[in-house]
Design a protein around this motif. Structure first.
Motif, PDB file in Angstrom:
ATOM      1  N   LEU A 156      53.495  38.675  52.112  1.00 27.15           N
ATOM      2  CA  LEU A 156      52.609  39.763  51.488  1.00 27.15           C
ATOM      3  C   LEU A 156      52.764  39.832  50.048  1.00 27.15           C
ATOM      4  N   PRO A 157      53.962  40.054  49.456  1.00 23.89           N
ATOM      5  CA  PRO A 157      53.964  40.343  47.885  1.00 23.89           C
ATOM      6  C   PRO A 157      53.443  39.033  47.238  1.00 23.89           C
ATOM      7  N   TYR A 158      53.430  38.033  48.047  1.00 19.56           N
ATOM      8  CA  TYR A 158      52.773  36.888  47.156  1.00 19.56           C
ATOM      9  C   TYR A 158      51.667  36.332  47.206  1.00 19.56           C
ATOM     10  N   PHE A 159      50.763  37.378  47.908  1.00 19.40           N
ATOM     11  CA  PHE A 159      49.407  36.953  48.334  1.00 19.40           C
ATOM     12  C   PHE A 159      48.569  36.572  46.964  1.00 19.40           C
ATOM     13  N   ALA A 160      48.780  37.800  45.942  1.00 24.76           N
ATOM     14  CA  ALA A 160      48.028  37.572  44.562  1.00 24.76           C
ATOM     15  C   ALA A 160      49.191  36.926  43.570  1.00 24.76           C
ATOM     16  N   SER A 161      48.332  36.046  43.122  1.00 23.30           N
ATOM     17  CA  SER A 161      49.520  35.381  42.291  1.00 23.30           C
ATOM     18  C   SER A 161      48.937  35.125  40.500  1.00 23.30           C
ATOM     19  N   GLY A 162      49.146  36.003  39.767  1.00 25.40           N
ATOM     20  CA  GLY A 162      48.774  36.117  38.409  1.00 25.40           C
ATOM     21  C   GLY A 162      48.608  34.464  37.683  1.00 25.40           C
ATOM     22  N   PHE A 163      49.565  33.712  38.002  1.00 24.74           N
ATOM     23  CA  PHE A 163      49.518  32.235  37.498  1.00 24.74           C
ATOM     24  C   PHE A 163      48.326  31.614  38.130  1.00 24.74           C
ATOM     25  N   ALA A 164      48.031  31.667  39.332  1.00 21.87           N
ATOM     26  CA  ALA A 164      46.819  31.103  40.091  1.00 21.87           C
ATOM     27  C   ALA A 164      45.460  31.848  39.158  1.00 21.87           C
ATOM     28  N   ILE A 165      45.482  32.994  39.125  1.00 30.88           N
ATOM     29  CA  ILE A 165      44.422  33.640  38.854  1.00 30.88           C
ATOM     30  C   ILE A 165      44.123  33.032  37.254  1.00 30.88           C
ATOM     31  N   PHE A 166      45.036  33.152  36.300  1.00 29.92           N
ATOM     32  CA  PHE A 166      44.908  32.631  34.975  1.00 29.92           C
ATOM     33  C   PHE A 166      44.545  31.177  35.077  1.00 29.92           C
ATOM     34  N   LEU A 167      44.981  30.313  35.673  1.00 26.71           N
ATOM     35  CA  LEU A 167      44.950  29.017  35.815  1.00 26.71           C
ATOM     36  C   LEU A 167      43.315  28.643  36.078  1.00 26.71           C
ATOM     37  N   LEU A 168      42.939  29.117  37.323  1.00 26.23           N
ATOM     38  CA  LEU A 168      41.510  28.980  37.908  1.00 26.23           C
ATOM     39  C   LEU A 168      40.461  29.745  36.756  1.00 26.23           C
ATOM     40  N   ARG A 169      40.819  30.729  36.223  1.00 25.57           N
ATOM     41  CA  ARG A 169      39.989  31.395  35.185  1.00 25.57           C
ATOM     42  C   ARG A 169      39.718  30.383  34.107  1.00 25.57           C
ATOM     43  N   GLN A 170      40.851  30.046  33.649  1.00 26.06           N
ATOM     44  CA  GLN A 170      40.888  28.771  32.573  1.00 26.06           C
ATOM     45  C   GLN A 170      39.906  27.491  32.749  1.00 26.06           C
ATOM     46  N   THR A 171      40.321  27.114  34.030  1.00 25.74           N
ATOM     47  CA  THR A 171      39.260  25.925  34.508  1.00 25.74           C
ATOM     48  C   THR A 171      38.028  26.472  34.600  1.00 25.74           C
ATOM     49  N   PHE A 172      37.660  27.292  35.132  1.00 25.04           N
ATOM     50  CA  PHE A 172      36.239  27.960  35.659  1.00 25.04           C
ATOM     51  C   PHE A 172      35.359  28.044  34.067  1.00 25.04           C
ATOM     52  N   LYS A 173      35.996  28.847  33.006  1.00 23.55           N
ATOM     53  CA  LYS A 173      35.568  28.686  31.752  1.00 23.55           C
ATOM     54  C   LYS A 173      35.326  27.683  30.959  1.00 23.55           C
ATOM     55  N   THR A 174      35.770  26.230  31.410  1.00 28.89           N
ATOM     56  CA  THR A 174      35.602  25.192  30.876  1.00 28.89           C
ATOM     57  C   THR A 174      34.597  24.457  31.317  1.00 28.89           C
ATOM     58  N   LEU A 175      33.954  25.079  32.424  1.00 26.04           N
ATOM     59  CA  LEU A 175      32.888  24.408  33.028  1.00 26.04           C
ATOM     60  C   LEU A 175      31.410  24.853  32.534  1.00 26.04           C
ATOM     61  N   PRO A 176      30.349  24.055  32.133  1.00 26.49           N
ATOM     62  CA  PRO A 176      29.317  24.400  31.440  1.00 26.49           C
ATOM     63  C   PRO A 176      28.492  25.558  32.173  1.00 26.49           C
ATOM     64  N   LYS A 177      27.999  26.553  31.530  1.00 24.67           N
ATOM     65  CA  LYS A 177      27.159  27.728  32.006  1.00 24.67           C
ATOM     66  C   LYS A 177      25.860  27.030  32.643  1.00 24.67           C
ATOM     67  N   GLU A 178      25.494  25.820  32.038  1.00 24.39           N
ATOM     68  CA  GLU A 178      24.179  25.350  32.697  1.00 24.39           C
ATOM     69  C   GLU A 178      24.096  25.202  34.045  1.00 24.39           C
ATOM     70  N   LEU A 179      25.394  24.847  34.589  1.00 28.50           N
ATOM     71  CA  LEU A 179      25.388  24.672  36.107  1.00 28.50           C
ATOM     72  C   LEU A 179      25.171  26.039  36.869  1.00 28.50           C
TER      73      LEU A 179
END
Length: 287
Positions: A156-179
């Motif tokens: 339970l204490p590991y269900f949320a991961s700051g590293f995963a949130i940061f990593l996925l945010r950076q990945t999503f931001k690189t995708l063009p908004k035209e999508l």
């Protein structure tokens, strides 16, 4: 003059080649030295596990091979239960992390809402806090919830991961908004956009994080040791440590056999899928 210049260039080129050759040799030698440092304990564990206890401290090329150490180790402790607990644990944690962190990463990357920057700063702050610092508070919370000595309490204490949130945010931001615009023209809502567009494009990142998560929680020791007290809930790492301190685990050959049983799945998985592992990390940008 031309001949002298040519000779000078050739001399400089030869010096550069020799310099590169020496540098390459040093790097290769360093890589082999590090590989040996890592391999020697593993080779010793394998040697003692597949030979009788009489060969724990001496090498004999013709020493008899045996699998009895693995049989004794497996029968001396409930390793089948430990394996089941560990598989349930890492699967539960990874599933929760992928769901929650994908939603959070998408929100931080593409949505606008009050307090967005403050919340993301708190996520980054969580990356700077060692999990062991929160052990006392986490234990108090699990006791309040009545979850002590359960597999859920470990994960339970590991269900949320700051590293995963940061990593996925950076990945999503690189995708063009035209999508986004193209998907909305096709009638996608936010969840449809995430499921049909963003998640397929972020699969290398999710796979790379999944490998990190599974490896970490497969080997995690301190928190599971504190929160569990029975064989029905212990993962492999805790079960191995308790097994090694019992009377049945005093022989190094049996202890090393149990260690290989515990770490074997991760080692075999890496050896079989190392190319996919490396490609996932390269595509995700994890260093």
């Amino acid at each position: 003059m031309t001949t002298a210049a040519t000779d000078l260039r050739q001399t400089s080129s030869s010096s550069n080649v020799r310099g590169i050759t020496i540098d390459r040799a040093l790097f290769v030698a360093g890589a082999w030295a590090l590989a040996l440092v890592w391999l020697l304990p593993l080779l010793y564990a394998v040697w003692t596990a597949i030979h009788p206890s009489a060969y724990e401290t001496r090498f004999d090329l013709f020493a008899p091979l045996t699998l009895e150490n693995f049989v004794e180790a497996w029968n001396a402790a409930p390793f089948a239960r430990y394996f089941l607990n560990t598989i349930i644990l890492v699967t539960m944690i990874l599933a929760a992390q992928l769901v929650l962190c994908t939603l959070a990463g998408f929100a931080f990357a593409r949505l606008e809402f009050p307090g967005k920057n403050i919340l993301f700063s708190l996520v980054l702050l969580q990356l700077m806090v060692m999990p062991d610092i929160l052990i006392v508070r986490n234990y108090a919370a699990m006791r309040t919830l009545g979850l002590v000595d359960t597999i859920l309490a470990i994960g339970l204490p590991y269900f949320a991961s700051g590293f995963a949130i940061f990593l996925l945010r950076q990945t999503f931001k690189t995708l063009p908004k035209e999508l986004d615009e193209a998907a909305r023209v096709e009638g996608c809502n936010l969840l449809g956009l995430l499921w049909r567009v963003y998640i397929p494009l972020a699969k290398p990142t999710m796979l790379a994080f999944g490998l990190v998560s599974v490896s970490h929680h497969w080997n995690n020791f301190i928190w599971p040791l504190i929160i569990t007290s029975s064989a029905e809930t212990r993962p492999l790492t805790v079960g191995l440590s308790i097994f090694a301190t019992t009377d049945s685990g005093t022989e190094w050959s049996i202890i090393n056999a149990a260690t290989l049983i515990t770490s074997g799945p991760l080692l075999i998985g890496f050896l079989l899928f190392q190319r996919q592992f490396v490609q996932s990390f390269m595509r995700a940008g994890i260093k």
